[in-house]
Design an enzyme around this catalytic site. Structure first.
Site, short mmCIF file in Angstrom:
data_model
loop_
_atom_site.label_atom_id
_atom_site.label_comp_id
_atom_site.label_asym_id
_atom_site.label_seq_id
_atom_site.Cartn_x
_atom_site.Cartn_y
_atom_site.Cartn_z
N TYR A 20 -1.17 -0.69 10.62
CA TYR A 20 -1.44 -1.35 9.33
C TYR A 20 -0.27 -1.13 8.36
CZ TYR A 20 -3.35 -1.62 4.57
OH TYR A 20 -3.53 -1.89 3.23
N SER A 41 0.84 -1.20 0.00
CA SER A 41 0.00 0.00 0.00
C SER A 41 0.88 1.25 0.00
CB SER A 41 -0.85 -0.01 1.27
OG SER A 41 -1.46 1.24 1.46
N LYS A 46 2.66 -3.79 6.59
CA LYS A 46 2.97 -3.90 5.16
C LYS A 46 4.47 -3.66 4.92
CE LYS A 46 -1.12 -4.69 3.40
NZ LYS A 46 -1.48 -5.92 2.73
#
Ligand code: NAD
Ligand code: UD1
Length: 351
Positions: free
Chosen positions: A160, A136, A164
């Site tokens: 989050y 992302s 990643k």
């Protein structure tokens, strides 16, 4: 005929990628726990294709379970209806809410990071050497070098994003091992939006959406709902945040281009930004959405949302040059396709 495993293949981006893979004659296996999706999305993929591809149902294998479950995962690699090892894996599955990740960090580390390690172990055991990973733009954090290129330093600002970024580091570490023979594409998505142009397939989440596109549709479809714009004091042309929205079909095609790039090339780990390379402000987006869909709803400016950044725009030249990929759909297509889909989805789920 190539065979691909899609973890999280029933989700928003996964289901649109299933559709594009099937159109190109791939056989697919979907692994999903349905924690944020349902069987319906795959039924919709079949519905879009059933008049075009004979026996399309036979080209999809569905495995329901959790990616962290090693026994379940091993069985998927060992037995399959196509009697052939996987040629590649697209790893979509993961938890993706920024807010929730700060509230339940352990779950995010567990699903996103341990789930990926589990997957890589079985890819190795079963000689599957090709992986496309869903990363992302959130890994860049609050970058002030716009557009953002792949070599910018990663500074994620939420759990989050950190999961990643760590998965990316694990993938890079693998490439340093002496027996490294994997081909890996890390795709950093900017802001996915829209739905398949058929009007039959779109985002079908179990959890409440926080992203702007589904919320714009909700404001348009409910009487008296005011759409909140988070902040009008950002350092941008009109004071609202700027994002690089990319149509989910263009994104899905980016996965196929990545697979094909990896099939042709030597072992490596390569990162690609997938965005259209243009920014749209929240205020501009609201106007385009209302104009394209002939709808009106009130707006109000609220304080900035915690964790937001002013501007993200992708430098997408690397993907265009190496992947032979080009986004084809505009912000107008995203607004129109999203609303066509959401009208049906919200109608069906009214109660
Ligand atoms: P999604 O939630 O619609 O899809 C993820 C799928 O994974 C769901 O079907 C869910 O049921 C499944 N899943 C989750 N945990 C699982 C587990 N433990 N075992 C098995 N299945 C599990 O999300 P999406 O929007 O399709 O995103 C796909 C990937 O792309 C995610 O990794 C996400 O972090 C990443 N991503 C998404 C966006 C976005 O805006 N949608 C942006 C950047 C990156
Ligand atoms: C969010 C995630 C990001 C993830 C991306 C795609 C955060 C902080 N970031 O990005 O990690 O990769 O989704 O899933 O959650 N907005 C409003 N009103 C609304 C909703 C949104 O003004 O009701 C604004 C936001 O402030 C933002 C823009 O719209 O400026 C886009 O928001 P959103 O769709 O949630 O995406 P991002 O925040 O860019």
């Amino acid at each position: 005929m190539k065979r691909i495993l899609l973890t999280g293949g029933a989700g928003y981006i996964g289901s649109h990628t299933c559709l594009e893979l099937l159109k190109r004659n791939y056989n697919i296996t979907v692994l999903d726990s349905f924690v944020n999706s349902s069987r319906d999305s795959l039924e919709r993929v079949i519905k879009v294709l059933e008049t075009k591809i004979p026996n399309v149902r036979k080209k999809i294998e569905l495995k329901i379970g959790d990616i962290r479950d090693a026994v379940f995962l091993e069985k998927i690699f060992r037995n399959n209806q196509f009697s052939k090892n996987f040629d590649g894996v697209i790893h979509f599955c993961g938890l993706k809410s920024v807010n929730e990740s700060n509230i339940k960090p352990a779950e995010y580390w567990d699903v996103n990071v341990l789930g990926t390690i589990n997957l890589i172990k079985f890819m190795k055991t079963y000689n599957c050497d090709t992986l496309v990973f869903s990363s992302s733009a959130t890994v860049y954090g609050d970058s002030n070098l716009i557009p953002i290129s792949e070599d910018q330093i990663k500074k994620p600002i939420n759990t989050y994003g950190k999961t990643k970024a760590v998965i990316e580091e694990i993938l890079f570490d693998l490439s340093k091992a002496p027996d490294f023979n994997l081909k890996i594409a890390i795709l950093r998505y900017f802001n996915p939006a829209g739905a398949d142009g058929s009007g039959l397939l779109g985002e079908y989440p179990i959890n409440k959406p926080n992203n702007i596109f589904p919320l714009l549709s909700r404001a348009a479809l409910s009487k008296n709902k005011t759409f909140e714009i988070f902040g009008n004091d950002w350092p941008t042309i009109d004071g609202t945040c700027i994002r690089d929205y990319i149509h989910v079909t263009d994104l899905a095609e980016g996965h196929i281009s990545s697979l094909e790039f990896l099939f042709k090339n030597k072992p490596q780990v390569a990162c690609f930004n997938l965005g259209i390379g243009e920014g749209v402000s929240v205020l501009e987006l609201v106007k385009i959405f209302q104009q394209v869909n002939q709808v009106k709803f009130p707006i109000k400016f609220s304080p900035r949302r915690e964790g937001d950044v002013a501007i993200t725009i992708a430098e997408n030249r690397k993907a265009k040059n190496l992947l032979n990929w080009k986004p084809k759909k505009s912000i107008y297509d995203m607004c129109s396709d999203e609303f066509t889909w959401q009208k049906k989805f919200l109608q069906k789920n009214k109660n």
